[in-house]
Design a protein around this motif. Sequence first.
Motif, PDB file in Angstrom:
ATOM      1  N   ARG A  10       0.856  -1.188   0.000  1.00  0.00           N
ATOM      2  CA  ARG A  10       0.000   0.000   0.000  1.00  0.00           C
ATOM      3  C   ARG A  10       0.889   1.234   0.000  1.00  0.00           C
ATOM      4  NH1 ARG A  10       0.967   2.258   4.712  1.00  0.00           N
ATOM      5  NH2 ARG A  10       1.506   0.956   6.532  1.00  0.00           N
ATOM      6  N   PRO A  11       0.334   2.385  -0.385  1.00  0.00           N
ATOM      7  CA  PRO A  11       1.115   3.624  -0.288  1.00  0.00           C
ATOM      8  C   PRO A  11       1.424   3.963   1.161  1.00  0.00           C
ATOM      9  CG  PRO A  11      -0.797   3.913  -1.726  1.00  0.00           C
ATOM     10  CD  PRO A  11      -0.973   2.595  -1.028  1.00  0.00           C
ATOM     11  N   SER A  12       2.548   4.581   1.403  1.00  0.00           N
ATOM     12  CA  SER A  12       2.899   5.007   2.756  1.00  0.00           C
ATOM     13  C   SER A  12       2.049   6.202   3.164  1.00  0.00           C
ATOM     14  CB  SER A  12       4.381   5.393   2.822  1.00  0.00           C
ATOM     15  OG  SER A  12       5.199   4.305   2.454  1.00  0.00           O
ATOM     16  N   ASP A  13       1.728   6.287   4.441  1.00  0.00           N
ATOM     17  CA  ASP A  13       0.971   7.438   4.917  1.00  0.00           C
ATOM     18  C   ASP A  13       1.932   8.599   5.197  1.00  0.00           C
ATOM     19  OD1 ASP A  13       2.085   7.147   7.530  1.00  0.00           O
ATOM     20  OD2 ASP A  13       0.512   5.743   8.084  1.00  0.00           O
ATOM     21  N   PRO A  14       1.420   9.803   5.462  1.00  0.00           N
ATOM     22  CA  PRO A  14       2.299  10.959   5.664  1.00  0.00           C
ATOM     23  C   PRO A  14       3.334  10.768   6.764  1.00  0.00           C
ATOM     24  CG  PRO A  14       0.055  11.701   5.304  1.00  0.00           C
ATOM     25  CD  PRO A  14      -0.005  10.204   5.405  1.00  0.00           C
ATOM     26  N   ALA A  15       2.942  10.138   7.865  1.00  0.00           N
ATOM     27  CA  ALA A  15       3.904   9.918   8.953  1.00  0.00           C
ATOM     28  C   ALA A  15       5.039   9.000   8.509  1.00  0.00           C
ATOM     29  CB  ALA A  15       3.187   9.333  10.172  1.00  0.00           C
ATOM     30  N   GLU A  16       4.718   7.986   7.739  1.00  0.00           N
ATOM     31  CA  GLU A  16       5.743   7.063   7.248  1.00  0.00           C
ATOM     32  C   GLU A  16       6.676   7.765   6.270  1.00  0.00           C
ATOM     33  OE1 GLU A  16       3.167   2.905   7.596  1.00  0.00           O
ATOM     34  OE2 GLU A  16       3.004   4.162   5.810  1.00  0.00           O
ATOM     35  N   ARG A  17       6.131   8.648   5.445  1.00  0.00           N
ATOM     36  CA  ARG A  17       6.986   9.398   4.512  1.00  0.00           C
ATOM     37  C   ARG A  17       7.912  10.340   5.269  1.00  0.00           C
ATOM     38  NH1 ARG A  17       3.770  10.595  -1.119  1.00  0.00           N
ATOM     39  NH2 ARG A  17       2.488   8.727  -1.125  1.00  0.00           N
ATOM     40  N   THR A  18       7.379  10.979   6.299  1.00  0.00           N
ATOM     41  CA  THR A  18       8.212  11.866   7.113  1.00  0.00           C
ATOM     42  C   THR A  18       9.342  11.084   7.769  1.00  0.00           C
ATOM     43  OG1 THR A  18       6.367  13.377   7.538  1.00  0.00           O
ATOM     44  CG2 THR A  18       8.206  13.432   9.085  1.00  0.00           C
ATOM     45  N   ALA A  19       9.035   9.881   8.240  1.00  0.00           N
ATOM     46  CA  ALA A  19      10.051   9.044   8.875  1.00  0.00           C
ATOM     47  C   ALA A  19      11.146   8.648   7.891  1.00  0.00           C
ATOM     48  CB  ALA A  19       9.405   7.800   9.482  1.00  0.00           C
ATOM     49  N   ILE A  20      10.799   8.557   6.616  1.00  0.00           N
ATOM     50  CA  ILE A  20      11.794   8.258   5.586  1.00  0.00           C
ATOM     51  C   ILE A  20      12.668   9.482   5.318  1.00  0.00           C
ATOM     52  CG2 ILE A  20      12.116   7.717   3.137  1.00  0.00           C
ATOM     53  CD1 ILE A  20       9.507   6.078   3.301  1.00  0.00           C
ATOM     54  N   LEU A  21      12.029  10.636   5.213  1.00  0.00           N
ATOM     55  CA  LEU A  21      12.746  11.838   4.808  1.00  0.00           C
ATOM     56  C   LEU A  21      13.618  12.430   5.911  1.00  0.00           C
ATOM     57  CD1 LEU A  21       9.982  13.608   2.691  1.00  0.00           C
ATOM     58  CD2 LEU A  21      12.210  12.820   1.858  1.00  0.00           C
ATOM     59  N   ASP A  22      13.194  12.313   7.163  1.00  0.00           N
ATOM     60  CA  ASP A  22      13.919  12.982   8.247  1.00  0.00           C
ATOM     61  C   ASP A  22      15.395  12.587   8.331  1.00  0.00           C
ATOM     62  OD1 ASP A  22      11.851  14.597   8.974  1.00  0.00           O
ATOM     63  OD2 ASP A  22      11.287  13.468  10.768  1.00  0.00           O
ATOM     64  N   PRO A  23      15.749  11.292   8.344  1.00  0.00           N
ATOM     65  CA  PRO A  23      17.176  10.965   8.416  1.00  0.00           C
ATOM     66  C   PRO A  23      17.939  11.386   7.161  1.00  0.00           C
ATOM     67  CG  PRO A  23      15.844   8.976   8.151  1.00  0.00           C
ATOM     68  CD  PRO A  23      14.908  10.086   8.456  1.00  0.00           C
ATOM     69  N   LEU A  24      17.286  11.318   6.016  1.00  0.00           N
ATOM     70  CA  LEU A  24      17.939  11.784   4.788  1.00  0.00           C
ATOM     71  C   LEU A  24      18.217  13.280   4.871  1.00  0.00           C
ATOM     72  CD1 LEU A  24      15.831   9.854   2.112  1.00  0.00           C
ATOM     73  CD2 LEU A  24      18.195   9.386   2.782  1.00  0.00           C
TER      74      LEU A  24
END
Length: 213
Positions: A172-186
């Motif tokens: 399924r597509p990631s929800d906004p919180a999951e996307r934020t969790a991906i982007l933050d360390p990057l």
Amino acid sequence: MPRINAATVAEHRARQRRAVLDAARDLLAETGQAPSLADVGARAGLARSSVYEYARSRDDLLAAVVADVLPSWAQRIQDAMAQAPTPGARVWAYVEANVAFFAGDEQRVARALGSVVDPAVLSGPMQEFHAALQEPLRAALREHGEPEPDAVADVVDAMILSATKSARARQRPSDPAERTAILDPLRRLLGPYLGLARDRSGCSSPAAEGSTQ
């Protein structure tokens, strides 16, 4: 008898072709399998005979989807980069757009295409897709002052793939919180190098203040 306007006919055919491609894409995302022409017609609201005007077989349909979606995905990422104000911000826009791709419906379509399309059909378009993304990324890195843009572009891509591993495995597509969790360390890793401004939380924001190089 009224004359048929050629432009009207062409516009009608373009709308039908778009409906066929969108239906095929949606079914690929939902099922992960190559849809039948009948299923595509039903989803698009067209008779199967109408679908045959745009694809004579499943293989024709899949090849048409590949030819449609890969340039579209590349253009979306290029457009995001083009809107960024500095070279560093363009690199970050590349990161954000790729994360959006891997965390969204497009990834399910890409996964389905990879499993149902003949590799010989997919190879050429995938190479063009990769080149269409790498050229602006490396250009942005060069403008940022990076002396080894090819090597750093590979590192950026490796970081994106590592960060999105869980998202790519989801059905399924990631929800906004999951996307934020991906982007933050990057953002924490790349922000200082790219000269990104910091938001109130202390994370580098997508808006760049300027190149640090």
